[in-house]
Scaffold this motif. Structure first.
Motif, mmCIF file in Angstrom:
data_model
loop_
_atom_site.group_PDB
_atom_site.id
_atom_site.type_symbol
_atom_site.label_atom_id
_atom_site.label_comp_id
_atom_site.label_asym_id
_atom_site.label_seq_id
_atom_site.Cartn_x
_atom_site.Cartn_y
_atom_site.Cartn_z
ATOM 1 N N PHE A 18 0.838 -1.201 0.000
ATOM 2 C CA PHE A 18 0.000 0.000 0.000
ATOM 3 C C PHE A 18 0.876 1.255 0.000
ATOM 4 C CE2 PHE A 18 -2.368 3.479 1.819
ATOM 5 C CZ PHE A 18 -3.567 3.409 1.120
ATOM 6 N N GLY A 19 1.886 1.284 0.849
ATOM 7 C CA GLY A 19 2.784 2.432 0.905
ATOM 8 C C GLY A 19 3.508 2.669 -0.407
ATOM 9 N N SER A 20 3.878 1.586 -1.072
ATOM 10 C CA SER A 20 4.548 1.693 -2.366
ATOM 11 C C SER A 20 3.622 2.305 -3.415
ATOM 12 C CB SER A 20 5.014 0.304 -2.807
ATOM 13 O OG SER A 20 5.576 0.360 -4.092
ATOM 14 N N LEU A 21 2.377 1.832 -3.442
ATOM 15 C CA LEU A 21 1.393 2.397 -4.372
ATOM 16 C C LEU A 21 1.148 3.868 -4.081
ATOM 17 C CD1 LEU A 21 -1.312 -0.430 -4.519
ATOM 18 C CD2 LEU A 21 0.301 0.223 -6.319
ATOM 19 N N LEU A 22 0.988 4.185 -2.805
ATOM 20 C CA LEU A 22 0.737 5.563 -2.407
ATOM 21 C C LEU A 22 1.894 6.465 -2.834
ATOM 22 C CD1 LEU A 22 -0.981 7.671 -0.955
ATOM 23 C CD2 LEU A 22 0.155 7.000 1.175
ATOM 24 N N ARG A 23 3.116 6.051 -2.533
ATOM 25 C CA ARG A 23 4.288 6.866 -2.891
ATOM 26 C C ARG A 23 4.358 7.072 -4.405
ATOM 27 N NH1 ARG A 23 9.618 7.807 -0.649
ATOM 28 N NH2 ARG A 23 9.322 6.190 0.912
ATOM 29 N N ALA A 24 4.189 6.015 -5.172
ATOM 30 C CA ALA A 24 4.326 6.119 -6.623
ATOM 31 C C ALA A 24 3.279 7.060 -7.212
ATOM 32 C CB ALA A 24 4.215 4.733 -7.255
ATOM 33 N N HIS A 87 -6.395 -0.045 5.061
ATOM 34 C CA HIS A 87 -6.290 0.768 3.856
ATOM 35 C C HIS A 87 -6.283 -0.114 2.618
ATOM 36 C CE1 HIS A 87 -4.182 4.075 6.391
ATOM 37 N NE2 HIS A 87 -5.487 4.234 6.383
ATOM 38 N N GLY A 88 -7.141 0.238 1.690
ATOM 39 C CA GLY A 88 -7.239 -0.497 0.436
ATOM 40 C C GLY A 88 -7.412 0.461 -0.727
ATOM 41 N N PRO A 89 -7.905 -0.033 -1.843
ATOM 42 C CA PRO A 89 -8.053 0.799 -3.043
ATOM 43 C C PRO A 89 -8.922 2.041 -2.831
ATOM 44 C CG PRO A 89 -8.289 -1.511 -3.604
ATOM 45 C CD PRO A 89 -8.231 -1.434 -2.106
ATOM 46 N N LYS A 90 -10.005 1.918 -2.085
ATOM 47 C CA LYS A 90 -10.888 3.065 -1.858
ATOM 48 C C LYS A 90 -10.176 4.160 -1.061
ATOM 49 C CE LYS A 90 -14.765 5.308 -1.996
ATOM 50 N NZ LYS A 90 -15.155 5.982 -3.224
ATOM 51 N N GLU A 97 -7.541 11.856 -4.374
ATOM 52 C CA GLU A 97 -8.498 12.916 -4.719
ATOM 53 C C GLU A 97 -8.262 14.149 -3.845
ATOM 54 O OE1 GLU A 97 -12.378 11.159 -4.331
ATOM 55 O OE2 GLU A 97 -12.147 9.992 -6.177
ATOM 56 N N ALA A 98 -8.040 13.925 -2.559
ATOM 57 C CA ALA A 98 -7.759 15.036 -1.652
ATOM 58 C C ALA A 98 -6.445 15.710 -2.036
ATOM 59 C CB ALA A 98 -7.701 14.539 -0.205
ATOM 60 N N LEU A 99 -5.459 14.921 -2.408
ATOM 61 C CA LEU A 99 -4.170 15.473 -2.825
ATOM 62 C C LEU A 99 -4.337 16.357 -4.051
ATOM 63 C CD1 LEU A 99 -1.086 15.666 -2.615
ATOM 64 C CD2 LEU A 99 -0.968 13.590 -4.030
#
Length: 131
Positions: A18-24, A87-90, A97-99
Motif C-alpha cells: 500500500f505504501g509503495s502504491l501511495l508513494r508512486a 487501507h485499500g483501493p478506496k 483525490e484530496a491530494l
C-alpha cells in the motif's frame, strides 16, 4: 497470536505494498502539478513523512500547515502517511483525490504566499525550547 495473525493475513506485505502504491501515485501527481521541488515524501513506504517547502525551496511550517489544512478539508488527516491494514483501493483513491485538490491550493500559495489561504495558526515543531 498477533505474530500468527500478521503472518497468516500477510499484514506486513500489505502495508509495504500500500505504501509503495501511495508513494508512486503521490509522486506522479506532484510531478504533473510541477511541485516536485516543493513537496516530497521521505522515509520507508510503511511510514512516509511529508516535506513541505516554500517558494524559496526552504522547509516551511506555513506550507506544512496549509497542506495539512487542505488535506483535512478534503477528508484526509495526514500529519504522516502511515499505512494500515484497513487501507485499500478506496482509501488510496480518496487520498489521491484530496491530494489533487490540495495541490491546486498549494500551487496558488507558492505564487501569492500562504497567508491568504491559512485559516488557523501555523503548526509548531514538537521539539522546541519553549511552548
Amino acid at each position: 497470536k498477533t505474530v500468527q495473525t500478521y503472518e497468516s493475513l500477510e499484514v506486513c506485505t500489505h502495508l509495504w505494498h500500500f505504501g509503495s502504491l501511495l508513494r508512486a501515485q503521490w509522486n506522479e501527481m506532484i510531478g504533473l502539478a510541477g511541485l516536485r521541488e516543493y513537496l516530497q515524501l521521505v522515509g520507508p513506504n510503511i511510514g512516509l513523512e511529508l516535506v513541505t517547502r516554500d517558494a524559496a525551496r526552504q522547509s516551511s511550517l506555513e506550507f506544512r500547515t496549509l497542506f495539512l489544512q487542505e488535506m483535512a478539508r478534503n477528508g484526509i488527516l495526514v500529519p504522516a502517511l502511515v499505512a494500515s491494514f484497513s487501507h485499500g483501493p478506496k482509501e488510496l483513491e480518496l487520498t489521491l483525490e484530496a491530494l489533487e485538490a490540495t495541490l491546486q491550493i498549494y500551487a496558488m500559495a507558492l505564487e501569492s504566499g500562504p497567508d491568504r489561504f491559512l485559516e488557523g495558526p501555523v503548526v509548531k515543531p514538537v521539539f522546541r525550547q519553549t511552548n
